[in-house]
Write a protein that holds these residues in place. Structure first.
Motif, PDB file in Angstrom:
ATOM      1  N   GLU A   1     -40.542  83.405  57.250  1.00  0.00           N
ATOM      2  CA  GLU A   1     -41.144  84.734  56.994  1.00  0.00           C
ATOM      3  C   GLU A   1     -42.661  84.571  57.397  1.00  0.00           C
ATOM      4  OE1 GLU A   1     -38.846  86.339  53.188  1.00  0.00           O
ATOM      5  OE2 GLU A   1     -39.254  84.359  53.120  1.00  0.00           O
ATOM      6  N   ASP A   2     -43.097  83.659  58.078  1.00  0.00           N
ATOM      7  CA  ASP A   2     -44.399  83.552  58.780  1.00  0.00           C
ATOM      8  C   ASP A   2     -44.252  84.891  59.971  1.00  0.00           C
ATOM      9  OD1 ASP A   2     -46.723  83.294  59.996  1.00  0.00           O
ATOM     10  OD2 ASP A   2     -46.262  81.302  60.499  1.00  0.00           O
ATOM     11  N   PRO A   3     -45.172  85.690  59.752  1.00  0.00           N
ATOM     12  CA  PRO A   3     -45.311  86.685  60.628  1.00  0.00           C
ATOM     13  C   PRO A   3     -45.587  86.524  62.090  1.00  0.00           C
ATOM     14  CG  PRO A   3     -46.335  87.556  58.496  1.00  0.00           C
ATOM     15  CD  PRO A   3     -46.156  86.011  58.433  1.00  0.00           C
ATOM     16  N   ALA A   4     -46.450  85.166  62.273  1.00  0.00           N
ATOM     17  CA  ALA A   4     -46.833  84.868  63.470  1.00  0.00           C
ATOM     18  C   ALA A   4     -45.770  84.292  64.279  1.00  0.00           C
ATOM     19  CB  ALA A   4     -47.882  83.673  63.345  1.00  0.00           C
ATOM     20  N   ARG A   5     -44.463  84.139  63.484  1.00  0.00           N
ATOM     21  CA  ARG A   5     -43.463  83.456  64.443  1.00  0.00           C
ATOM     22  C   ARG A   5     -42.957  84.566  65.637  1.00  0.00           C
ATOM     23  NH1 ARG A   5     -41.013  86.908  60.969  1.00  0.00           N
ATOM     24  NH2 ARG A   5     -38.876  87.814  61.669  1.00  0.00           N
ATOM     25  N   VAL A   6     -43.325  85.782  65.322  1.00  0.00           N
ATOM     26  CA  VAL A   6     -42.819  86.787  66.408  1.00  0.00           C
ATOM     27  C   VAL A   6     -43.647  86.294  67.905  1.00  0.00           C
ATOM     28  CG1 VAL A   6     -42.849  89.138  67.318  1.00  0.00           C
ATOM     29  CG2 VAL A   6     -42.243  88.353  64.751  1.00  0.00           C
ATOM     30  N   ASN A   7     -44.801  85.914  67.842  1.00  0.00           N
ATOM     31  CA  ASN A   7     -45.613  85.501  68.824  1.00  0.00           C
ATOM     32  C   ASN A   7     -45.579  84.083  69.199  1.00  0.00           C
ATOM     33  OD1 ASN A   7     -46.474  88.318  69.233  1.00  0.00           O
ATOM     34  ND2 ASN A   7     -47.939  87.715  67.840  1.00  0.00           N
ATOM     35  N   ASN A   8     -45.563  83.481  68.357  1.00  0.00           N
ATOM     36  CA  ASN A   8     -45.575  81.780  68.604  1.00  0.00           C
ATOM     37  C   ASN A   8     -44.176  81.074  68.375  1.00  0.00           C
ATOM     38  OD1 ASN A   8     -45.521  81.475  65.914  1.00  0.00           O
ATOM     39  ND2 ASN A   8     -47.712  80.903  65.496  1.00  0.00           N
ATOM     40  N   GLY A   9     -43.381  81.758  67.964  1.00  0.00           N
ATOM     41  CA  GLY A   9     -41.854  81.054  67.568  1.00  0.00           C
ATOM     42  C   GLY A   9     -42.169  80.169  66.385  1.00  0.00           C
ATOM     43  N   GLY A  10     -43.062  80.053  65.633  1.00  0.00           N
ATOM     44  CA  GLY A  10     -43.269  79.078  64.462  1.00  0.00           C
ATOM     45  C   GLY A  10     -44.090  77.962  65.047  1.00  0.00           C
ATOM     46  N   ARG A  11     -44.434  77.898  66.259  1.00  0.00           N
ATOM     47  CA  ARG A  11     -44.967  76.535  66.883  1.00  0.00           C
ATOM     48  C   ARG A  11     -46.337  76.607  66.923  1.00  0.00           C
ATOM     49  NH1 ARG A  11     -43.119  73.730  72.522  1.00  0.00           N
ATOM     50  NH2 ARG A  11     -44.652  71.540  72.249  1.00  0.00           N
ATOM     51  N   TYR A  12     -47.167  75.568  66.572  1.00  0.00           N
ATOM     52  CA  TYR A  12     -48.535  75.382  66.397  1.00  0.00           C
ATOM     53  C   TYR A  12     -48.756  74.033  67.501  1.00  0.00           C
ATOM     54  CZ  TYR A  12     -48.622  78.867  62.973  1.00  0.00           C
ATOM     55  OH  TYR A  12     -48.686  80.129  62.409  1.00  0.00           O
ATOM     56  N   PRO A  13     -48.980  74.346  68.694  1.00  0.00           N
ATOM     57  CA  PRO A  13     -49.100  73.079  69.515  1.00  0.00           C
ATOM     58  C   PRO A  13     -50.455  72.414  69.632  1.00  0.00           C
ATOM     59  CG  PRO A  13     -49.293  75.043  70.796  1.00  0.00           C
ATOM     60  CD  PRO A  13     -49.239  75.522  69.521  1.00  0.00           C
ATOM     61  N   GLN A  14     -51.361  72.848  69.146  1.00  0.00           N
ATOM     62  CA  GLN A  14     -52.895  72.202  69.278  1.00  0.00           C
ATOM     63  C   GLN A  14     -53.412  72.148  68.055  1.00  0.00           C
ATOM     64  OE1 GLN A  14     -54.269  70.654  72.030  1.00  0.00           O
ATOM     65  NE2 GLN A  14     -52.292  71.111  73.250  1.00  0.00           N
ATOM     66  N   MET A  15     -52.733  71.733  66.819  1.00  0.00           N
ATOM     67  CA  MET A  15     -53.182  71.781  65.610  1.00  0.00           C
ATOM     68  C   MET A  15     -54.221  70.531  65.405  1.00  0.00           C
ATOM     69  SD  MET A  15     -51.163  72.244  62.228  1.00  0.00           S
ATOM     70  CE  MET A  15     -51.740  70.903  61.000  1.00  0.00           C
ATOM     71  N   THR A  16     -55.417  70.902  65.046  1.00  0.00           N
ATOM     72  CA  THR A  16     -56.533  69.846  64.410  1.00  0.00           C
ATOM     73  C   THR A  16     -56.762  69.787  62.994  1.00  0.00           C
ATOM     74  OG1 THR A  16     -58.261  71.035  65.256  1.00  0.00           O
ATOM     75  CG2 THR A  16     -57.691  69.731  66.867  1.00  0.00           C
ATOM     76  N   ARG A  17     -57.363  69.048  62.501  1.00  0.00           N
ATOM     77  CA  ARG A  17     -57.644  68.825  61.021  1.00  0.00           C
ATOM     78  C   ARG A  17     -58.838  70.103  60.860  1.00  0.00           C
ATOM     79  NH1 ARG A  17     -55.707  64.471  58.252  1.00  0.00           N
ATOM     80  NH2 ARG A  17     -55.060  62.739  59.497  1.00  0.00           N
ATOM     81  N   GLY A  18     -58.334  70.616  59.556  1.00  0.00           N
ATOM     82  CA  GLY A  18     -59.255  71.677  59.273  1.00  0.00           C
ATOM     83  C   GLY A  18     -58.795  73.004  59.522  1.00  0.00           C
ATOM     84  N   GLN A  19     -57.493  73.328  60.374  1.00  0.00           N
ATOM     85  CA  GLN A  19     -57.152  74.679  60.675  1.00  0.00           C
ATOM     86  C   GLN A  19     -56.046  75.105  59.826  1.00  0.00           C
ATOM     87  OE1 GLN A  19     -55.558  73.649  64.634  1.00  0.00           O
ATOM     88  NE2 GLN A  19     -57.553  74.741  65.429  1.00  0.00           N
ATOM     89  N   MET A  20     -55.396  74.381  59.041  1.00  0.00           N
ATOM     90  CA  MET A  20     -54.348  74.811  58.276  1.00  0.00           C
ATOM     91  C   MET A  20     -54.686  74.357  56.432  1.00  0.00           C
ATOM     92  SD  MET A  20     -52.119  76.295  59.900  1.00  0.00           S
ATOM     93  CE  MET A  20     -51.362  76.188  61.651  1.00  0.00           C
ATOM     94  N   VAL A  21     -54.133  75.038  55.651  1.00  0.00           N
ATOM     95  CA  VAL A  21     -53.984  74.717  54.183  1.00  0.00           C
ATOM     96  C   VAL A  21     -53.613  73.419  54.274  1.00  0.00           C
ATOM     97  CG1 VAL A  21     -53.814  77.221  53.515  1.00  0.00           C
ATOM     98  CG2 VAL A  21     -51.713  75.681  53.815  1.00  0.00           C
ATOM     99  N   GLU A  22     -54.388  72.706  53.110  1.00  0.00           N
ATOM    100  CA  GLU A  22     -54.388  71.243  53.113  1.00  0.00           C
ATOM    101  C   GLU A  22     -53.050  70.619  53.005  1.00  0.00           C
ATOM    102  OE1 GLU A  22     -56.412  67.899  50.043  1.00  0.00           O
ATOM    103  OE2 GLU A  22     -57.398  69.826  50.337  1.00  0.00           O
TER     104      GLU A  22
END
Length: 305
Positions: A184-205
């Motif tokens: 139910e992540d709305p972004a899945r439509v565009n990214n397929g649920g994938r975050y390929p370049q995630m660095t610290r500080g970008q997501m909730v803890e």
């Protein structure tokens, strides 16, 4: 000055070399009050050298500076006409200002004529001595499924997320399909649920902590609870920090080395020139306190506590 003149300043200072020989010819005038080229250059000289050329190229800032100089002349002329420049306090304020200007100009001169160092060598030494400061950040490539607790009671969200995770543990190959079917992540439509370049500080803890704690590509995480609901993560790849080549940071480090060296050079000079002991007699302190507080020195705490 008009907007046209400001634009002229921007253009001319951007394309013409600066003339080093200032004169007493008039640069700007308001009535009988003028600012000469020599006075303008003296005002420019107050600006640190590293910022000076950009300042001069900015027509709006030059406009503001000239207005300030003319305003000071107009107000100062009114003060002098009234004899205010002869007030003993004002005379000494002007003297202190002149001494401050002279000291600052001399320090600028000392620094500008300092013995230069090999700044690139100093920069490279700093680079080698602090490798941890010159690394790319750790990056993880993760995909996730979100079961929202906004659209259902939290207990139901937890139950659904648990069911999906158990099924994925039995058959991890279903993960991408489940992203599109259940997440139910709305972004899945565009990214397929994938975050390929995630660095610290970008997501909730909690999400971030889980993502960076996983080590085996393809592994499925424990359930992660956030304010959005429950997440199931899959680690796709983990990219450890890597050394940044010196050439990529050389320009910045050389400038930092130059600034640090000259700052220390200036401080050493000041320390050498001001190394003597400052002596203030008790009588001088008492005279100063009485001058400002009168005979009742109880009003002057700090001097006699």
């Amino acid at each position: 000055m008009s907007q046209v003149f400001r634009l002229f300043l921007v253009f001319s200072f951007s394309v013409l070399p600066l003339v080093s020989s200032a004169s007493d010819e008039v640069f700007a005038r308001q009535g009988d009050v003028v600012v000469t080229h020599a006075e303008l250059d003296a005002a420019f000289a107050r600006i640190p050298l590293m910022y000076r050329m950009n300042f001069i190229r900015n027509g709006e800032k030059v406009d503001q500076l000239v207005r300030s100089l003319i305003n000071n002349k107009l107000i100062g002329a009114a003060a002098s006409q009234d004899g205010f420049d002869q007030d003993p306090i004002v005379v000494n304020r002007m003297k202190l200002t002149a001494e401050k200007e002279l000291a600052e100009a001399w320090l600028d001169h000392v620094v500008e004529n300092a013995l230069q160092a090999d700044y690139e060598a100093l920069a490279h030494e700093k680079y080698l001595a602090n490798p941890e400061n010159f690394q790319t950040p750790e990056v993880v490539d993760v995909s996730h499924i979100l079961i929202s607790s906004d659209t259902r009671p939290e207990e139901e969200a937890l139950k659904e997320a648990t069911r999906l995770r158990n099924e994925l543990l039995n058959d991890p190959g279903l993960f991408d399909e489940y992203v599109m079917t259940y997440s139910e992540d709305p972004a899945r439509v565009n990214n397929g649920g994938r975050y390929p370049q995630m660095t610290r500080g970008q997501m909730v803890e909690p999400f971030e902590d889980m993502a960076f704690s996983m080590t085996k590509p393809g592994s499925i995480s424990e359930l992660v609870k956030t304010s959005y609901g429950f997440h199931i993560l899959r680690l796709n790849a983990q990219i450890p920090p890597a050394a940044i080549p010196f050439e990529q940071v050389k320009v910045r480090l050389v400038e930092e080395a130059r600034t640090e060296y000259l700052s220390k050079y200036k401080k050493r000079y000041i320390d050498t020139m001001t190394a003597g002991t400052i002596e203030v007699s008790p009588e001088a302190i008492e005279a100063m306190a009485k001058r400002h507080f009168g005979e009742n020195l109880e009003l002057a705490p700090g001097y006699y506590d």
